[in-house]
Design a protein around this motif. Structure first.
Motif, PDB file in Angstrom:
ATOM      1  N   TYR A   1      72.396  20.734  96.208  1.00 38.77           N
ATOM      2  CA  TYR A   1      72.874  21.380  94.994  1.00 38.77           C
ATOM      3  C   TYR A   1      72.338  20.666  93.759  1.00 38.77           C
ATOM      4  O   TYR A   1      71.950  21.309  92.771  1.00 38.77           O
TER       5      TYR A   1
ATOM      6  N   ARG B   1      70.491  22.456  90.747  1.00 39.63           N
ATOM      7  CA  ARG B   1      70.953  22.257  89.380  1.00 39.63           C
ATOM      8  C   ARG B   1      69.803  21.835  88.472  1.00 39.63           C
ATOM      9  O   ARG B   1      69.663  22.299  87.350  1.00 39.63           O
TER      10      ARG B   1
ATOM     11  N   CYS C   1      73.904  30.536  77.760  1.00 42.24           N
ATOM     12  CA  CYS C   1      74.291  30.342  79.159  1.00 42.24           C
ATOM     13  C   CYS C   1      75.759  29.956  79.252  1.00 42.24           C
ATOM     14  O   CYS C   1      76.484  30.420  80.133  1.00 42.24           O
TER      15      CYS C   1
ATOM     16  N   THR D   1      76.310  29.602  85.225  1.00 46.94           N
ATOM     17  CA  THR D   1      76.871  28.890  86.377  1.00 46.94           C
ATOM     18  C   THR D   1      78.036  29.713  86.866  1.00 46.94           C
ATOM     19  O   THR D   1      78.873  30.177  86.095  1.00 46.94           O
TER      20      THR D   1
ATOM     21  N   GLY E   1      78.397  26.078  94.155  1.00 48.00           N
ATOM     22  CA  GLY E   1      77.170  25.730  93.471  1.00 48.00           C
ATOM     23  C   GLY E   1      76.237  26.907  93.312  1.00 48.00           C
ATOM     24  O   GLY E   1      75.067  26.846  93.656  1.00 48.00           O
TER      25      GLY E   1
ATOM     26  N   TYR F   1      74.463  30.077  90.969  1.00 50.76           N
ATOM     27  CA  TYR F   1      74.089  30.514  89.634  1.00 50.76           C
ATOM     28  C   TYR F   1      73.755  31.993  89.696  1.00 50.76           C
ATOM     29  O   TYR F   1      73.477  32.534  90.759  1.00 50.76           O
TER      30      TYR F   1
END
Lengths: 263, 263
Positions: free
Chosen positions: B213, B217, B241, B249, B254, B256
């Motif tokens: 993750y 990220r 965002c 997110t 985890g 997106y």
DNA sequence: GGCGGCGGTGAAAAATCTGTGAGTTGATCC
DNA sequence: GGATCAACTCACAGATTTTTCACCGCCGCC
């Protein structure tokens, strides 16, 4: 030889269809079917450098309880052989799986396993897809390719850059070698799409085990030097490549791409 | 404008499908469906010199008690527009009619009228055929994904945001790296669904053990910075965002998600 | 208030990719 | 047999990308 790659986890379908497929004449040559029972095994095979290019892939989207196992195979195939036609053979017609197959996986067809006379339908549809694909492949073959300042005669294989004939950079009295010429042609034909090592190997009809990236790289070097010599040998063309013009390194999968040079 | 020529003798099918077809966006432009109830009328129209070239033909093979009325339309079409893709829409799948459609009439597809979710299936398949045909016509040109101000060419992997090409945020002379490019593509394709770390790892064809993750990220960060630089580097995109636009997110596993930005 | 997890951040480390030069191989020709 | 040449291999350094790591702030929770 029609070479079919089939990924199917339920053995009874394999038992039922494989003999029929192998007995069917799809393109005038004997048909060979390679079956994989697991998506992972298929992906691994596809990624292995020595894998022979199939003519068609038959996939089941939903395998071993995993909704998208088939799509991972599809992605592996698309990566290695972008042009390869894929047909889904599934029990889930009319669902989101069919939609996904057509919309994101670029399926050529989606065949429901449960339908009348499925054996024949399967063969008809495979034949139709193969014919369509063959038609598509042999489109577009002009004798001369022009791209910006480049002129490429596919009959005599001579290449002119801004009026100068491209020569062998190691020995300027000799013409450019056959392999670099071919590579240049394929690059220009494919522009603006990049060509990976595997794709070039495929087009050169080279043994994919032997034609490595190091190999491709070296030919690209030869080509860049040849262009450079043709315009005076000041290293301008090499610089242009670094700026993103001419023969550009693509940055993934060892691919290069032809981009017309702006002046 | 997607122009569809449809020959169908049973009015109830026309009533059922025509509104759906006309409301479906096949190629980014409004769709127009021209229906003929009789094979003869269709042939006459096709042969008339002023007839506009359709983009696709939808035929029923068996009409008005005549087994091959649809095939006569197909022949007329083939004579006038040899490249025109034709889809059969029929109640006789799995029979000799389907075989004939594929083998002698060069059908691109043959859709059974009686199947689950036929309205959607029809649209998916028409879309697939049109896309395939477009690809074929312009020599496999752009497979472009559009989402709001984003334009993503899946062939050349170039990404434009509001007209600016996305560059590597660490070095603005260089293009976006391969992995971020792919991640962006998958996110946009999956939108409005989020993609978890595991799903991205699968699509990237990465070792799920290794692709963490933290990793994901970091790539997301790269992407957000790239967008931000493309619009001036004021941090506006990063802010967007956080507001729930762009690369959002998702807050679970985890994951997106790509959300088109409204201006 | 202290705690722990999640996600953002920056920098450093590791891995990978590319360009380059030089050396082999294999085929062909004299 | 030796020369020649294109194609292929190999090794290495530098560039670039990807991964890892450590830290920080925020938020909900006990």
């Amino acid at each position: 030889m029609a070479n079919i790659l089939w990924v199917e986890d339920q053995l009874h379908w394999v038992d039922r269809f494989q003999p029929i497929l192998e007995a069917t004449d799809f393109d005038g040559e004997p048909t060979r079917v390679t079956v994989f029972g697991f998506a992972e095994a298929a992906c691994q095979h596809i990624r292995s450098p020595g894998a022979a290019r199939p003519d068609l892939a038959l996939l089941d989207a939903h395998m071993n309880g995993n909704d998208s196992a088939g799509f991972s195979v599809s992605r592996a195939l698309r990566r290695k052989w972008p042009e390869l036609p894929m047909i889904y053979l599934s029990e889930h017609s009319g669902t989101g799986i069919e939609q996904q197959a057509f919309e994101t996986s670029e399926a050529r067809d989606f065949i429901a396993k449960h339908q009348a006379n499925i054996e024949s339908v399967l063969c008809w549809r495979i034949k139709a897809v193969l014919r369509q694909h063959a038609l598509q492949q042999r489109g577009a073959s002009d004798a001369v390719i022009d791209s910006g300042d480049l002129r490429l005669d596919t009959e005599t294989w001579e290449v002119y850059w801004r009026g100068h004939k491209l020569m062998n950079p190691g020995n300027s009295r000799r013409p450019l070698g056959p392999t670099p010429r071919k590579i240049l042609r394929y690059l220009v034909e494919a522009a603006p799409r990049p060509l990976s090592t595997a794709q070039i190997a495929d087009r050169l009809d080279a043994d994919p085990e032997r034609f490595s990236y190091a190999n491709y790289r070296q030919h690209i070097r030869t080509l860049r030097l040849a262009f450079d010599h043709a315009e005076g040998g000041q290293g301008d063309f090499i610089e242009a490549c670094k700026r993103g013009e001419g023969i550009v390194t693509f940055g993934d999968q060892g691919a290069y791409c032809w981009k017309p040079v702006v002046r």
